[in-house]
Design an enzyme around this catalytic site. Structure first.
Site: not given
Ligand code: GCW
Length: 712
Positions: A305, A381, A409
């Site tokens: 990411e 996730d 989340e």
């Molecule tokens: O998908 C996600 C969350 C992000 C998070 C990521 C991760 C910290 O939406 O907010 O970033 O996983 O676990 O790295």
């Protein structure tokens, strides 16, 4: 609200014990309110003194302080002022030599385990808390308090307990500006700006709460890390926190940004095989350990990411992990290297749920011995329900650290009551079959050379820490399951409820029933039958299964449900993405066939026709719609259950929970209506009896917009 002790005593004396007081939840499960009179008398006779050896260490002093605070609160008067002759003896065989004569089973308990035993010594009723070192005494003290809080008489206690996992760690996704990524309980607890000069007393209460459930590590900063957290200024701040946490058995860790050698080190590369980079990390580790001698180590999110990582230099994740591992090894530190990776470019050619495995499995055996690969529980996730990640059990030469999310989340965030303990237990009991039947995730973790579990924290600076009383249970359950991954989440819920509200069995039974259905409720009203990731874009609040226009395929909910005129779900069998091939053969075989795939994961693994016959005899469309309705009905039932508990609960926490359940019900209805209105455009079938027509046309739901949703 903490009442002055005198007032407490007066209230207790006139029978004004709970629920008449307002309680803002600050004390979590460590409330220590006076026990009912009969129970108190029994405790009184066994707790007229607390005896420890001379010159207690800071950790033993912390344990003793907690014992006094707890027992005096529960008794409603200072230790020693009651009747009786019983005492609590706390020590190691060295600090309290009499313990060495009692033949206590300390042999296999390590440093963190403890024995609590009731016995008679010189004709007096004694309760012993014994351990091999002060960490065990700390945990034993909290365990004794837990016994008392949950209404266990101390006269026949014989408990031997040691943690089954070594690293029991919270991950704070806290940014240096105080904002918490996916935080729904206010801002960060860490006031970085005022640290190190001002140490908020709350840091101690945070440490007490964690110690009480056996958590022994905390990663202070977000995995989406900035290099600044490794500068001298921030190391000094982290040191201040480490000093507060140390007596409570908690080590600090930091998330490390892979390109820190460039950003704060002045190098031109962060290539892990470049000697200058390795030297920089070594020097940085040395610097940190000079301030924090027991620093735990680094957590790393790399090539994920948008975070930089070793692949930017054509190196592997093992290369990336090992350069950091070499730097902390001389000091006894570890690296937790996250497997949450998926391609930096549009990856719709490769099922996103396969990518962690594809990236990491070939590296088994290539990681340094002080690296743990940290794997999210599911391959996607933190969804309301996912299958377990195929990586768990698949890298026998690499210790894996399980990562779960305590903050919700994707499960209703602050307001929905969803007991995460049930989810954690489901994960831990999942049979990976990687070493034959019965190789559960819990056993995979427990059998490793270094073992650990990480939970993405749900605490912030809200007065009640977690945003709601029921969210506190998720933090509690994480710690208790980290201590014993084979424990029952239901029993943990009962413990929590007794400590957090009242040990009255009628109350505990009812509240536990409510908690135990809450997880299935959220699955039902959000993502039943194996659906996933159909939440609103970015903030993940509310339903948005229609989103399809985001730049990368796997950012779009349509990628995860693939509804069309024929059916819904993702074909992950050999005719589709073949993600099932990553699982051990016995599982892969079951998952290959929709008939042998557990129905609660059906649409995760199969694209299923709308008129497919489910086990209930209903067609898929009807079953899906009824699951959404069941989720709503379950929340209605939770509301009813909560109302019935009013006599047991103080007004403040009762009212907040009541209001949150109303939010939860509205949102459950919203989920049901929006998802069914949308999926109906594909199924073209009527809603089955018992499912009302959506309150609004689909366009209404599609137009909803939440620019200020928290945590994003
Ligand atoms: O998908 C996600 C969350 C992000 C998070 C990521 C991760 C910290 O939406 O907010 O970033 O996983 O676990 O790295």
């Amino acid at each position: 609200m903490r009442l002055p002790r005198l007032l407490l005593i007066i209230c207790a004396a006139i029978g004004l014990t709970s629920p008449a007081w307002a309680d803002d939840g600050y004390d979590l499960w460590l409330r220590y309110r006076p026990l009912p009179t009969a129970v108190r008398a029994q405790l009184d006779s066994r707790a007229t003194a607390i005896v420890a050896g001379d010159r207690p260490s800071p950790m033993l002093a912390a344990a003793l302080g907690e014992l006094h605070r707890g027992l005096e609160g529960l008794l409603g008067h200072p230790i020693g002022s009651g009747e009786g002759s019983g005492a609590i003896l706390i020590g190691t065989p060295r600090s309290l030599p009499v313990l060495a004569t009692l033949n206590l089973p300390l042999g296999k308990l390590g440093g963190e385990g403890y024995v609590i035993r009731s016995l008679a010594l010189g004709g007096k009723p004694i309760t012993v808390i014994a351990a091999n070192d002060d960490r065990g005494l700390l945990y034993g003290s909290f365990a004794l308090l837990r016994l008392v809080q949950t209404g266990t008489p101390l006269d026949q206690v014989d408990i031997v307990s040691a943690p089954k996992l070594t690293l029991r760690v919270l991950n704070h996704w806290d940014n240096l500006n105080g904002h918490i990524e996916r935080g729904y309980a206010g801002d960060s607890l860490w006031d970085w700006w005022k640290l190190p000069d001002y140490e908020d007393p709350r840091y101690t209460d945070y440490a007490r709460a964690n110690a009480s459930i056996g958590i022994n590590g905390t990663v202070l900063n977000n995995v989406n890390a900035v290099a600044a957290s490794l500068t001298p200024d921030y190391i000094a701040k982290a040191k201040a926190l480490a000093d507060v946490f140390r007596p409570w058995g908690i080590k600090v860790y930091l998330s490390a940004r892979f390109t820190a050698p460039i950003e704060i080190g002045g190098l031109t590369t962060a290539d892990p095989l470049d000697p200058a980079v390795a030297a920089w990390w070594k020097a940085k580790a040395d610097e940190i350990y000079r301030s924090i001698p027991d620093f735990g180590g680094f957590l790393v999110k790399a090539n994920s990411e948008g975070q930089p990582g070793p692949q930017d230099y054509n190196r592997t994740h093992a290369d990336g992990a090992n350069v950091l591992a070499d730097a902390v090894r001389p000091h006894g530190g570890i690296v937790m290297y996250r497997a949450f990776v998926y391609a930096a470019q549009d990856s719709h050619q490769v099922d996103r749920t396969k990518q962690a495995y594809d990236n990491f499995k070939p590296l088994d055996g290539k990681f340094a011995d002080n690296v743990l690969v940290q794997v999210k529980n599911g391959p996607l996730d933190f969804q309301p329900r996912e299958p377990v990640s195929a990586l768990i059990g698949a890298m026998p030469k690499t210790p894996l650290m399980l990562e779960v999310q305590i903050t919700k989340e994707y499960l209703g965030q602050a307001t929905h009551a969803v007991y995460m303990g049930a989810l954690f237990e489901e994960v831990l009991k999942w049979d990976t079959f990687t070493k034959g039947r019965g190789t559960t995730v819990a056993k995979v973790l427990e059998s490793q050379k270094i073992s650990g579990i990480a939970g993405v924290a749900n605490s912030g600076n809200d007065r009640d820490w977690s945003g709601s009383t029921f969210n506190q249970a998720d933090w509690y359950a994480f710690g208790r399951l980290a201590w014993d991954p084979q424990a029952s989440s239901e029993r943990i819920a009962a413990e929590w409820a007794a400590m957090t509200f009242t040990p009255d069995p009628a109350f505990v039974r009812a509240v536990v029933a409510m908690m135990m259905t809450s997880r299935e409720a959220v699955v039902n009203y959000m993502t039943p039958l194996g659906l996933a990731h159909i939440m609103g874009t970015g903030h993940h609040h509310g339903p948005a299964p229609w989103v399809h226009e985001l730049a990368r395929a796997e950012w779009n909910p349509v990628y995860y449900h693939q509804a069309d005129a024929i059916g819904i779900g993702v074909d992950r069998t050999a005719s589709g993405t073949n993600a099932i091939s990553q699982y051990a053969p016995p599982i892969a075989k079951l998952l290959a066939n929709p008939k042998t795939t557990p129905e609660n994961l059906l649409l995760w693994f199969h694209h299923v026709p709308w008129d497919y016959r489910m086990k209930s005899g209903r067609i898929l469309w009807d079953e899906l719609a009824l699951h959404y309705q069941t989720g709503v009905d379950q929340v209605v039932a939770m509301q009813r259950q909560w109302q019935a508990l009013k006599p047991y609960v103080d007004e403040e926490r009762f009212a907040k929970t009541e209001a949150f359940l109303t939010i939860q019900l509205h949102e459950a209805e919203w989920w049901r209506d929006a998802c069914l209105a949308y999926f109906q455009t594909f199924s073209k079938r009527p809603l089955p009896a018992g499912v009302p027509a959506p309150a609004h046309p689909l366009s209404y739901y599609q137009a909803l917009d939440f620019p200020f949703a928290p945590g994003h």
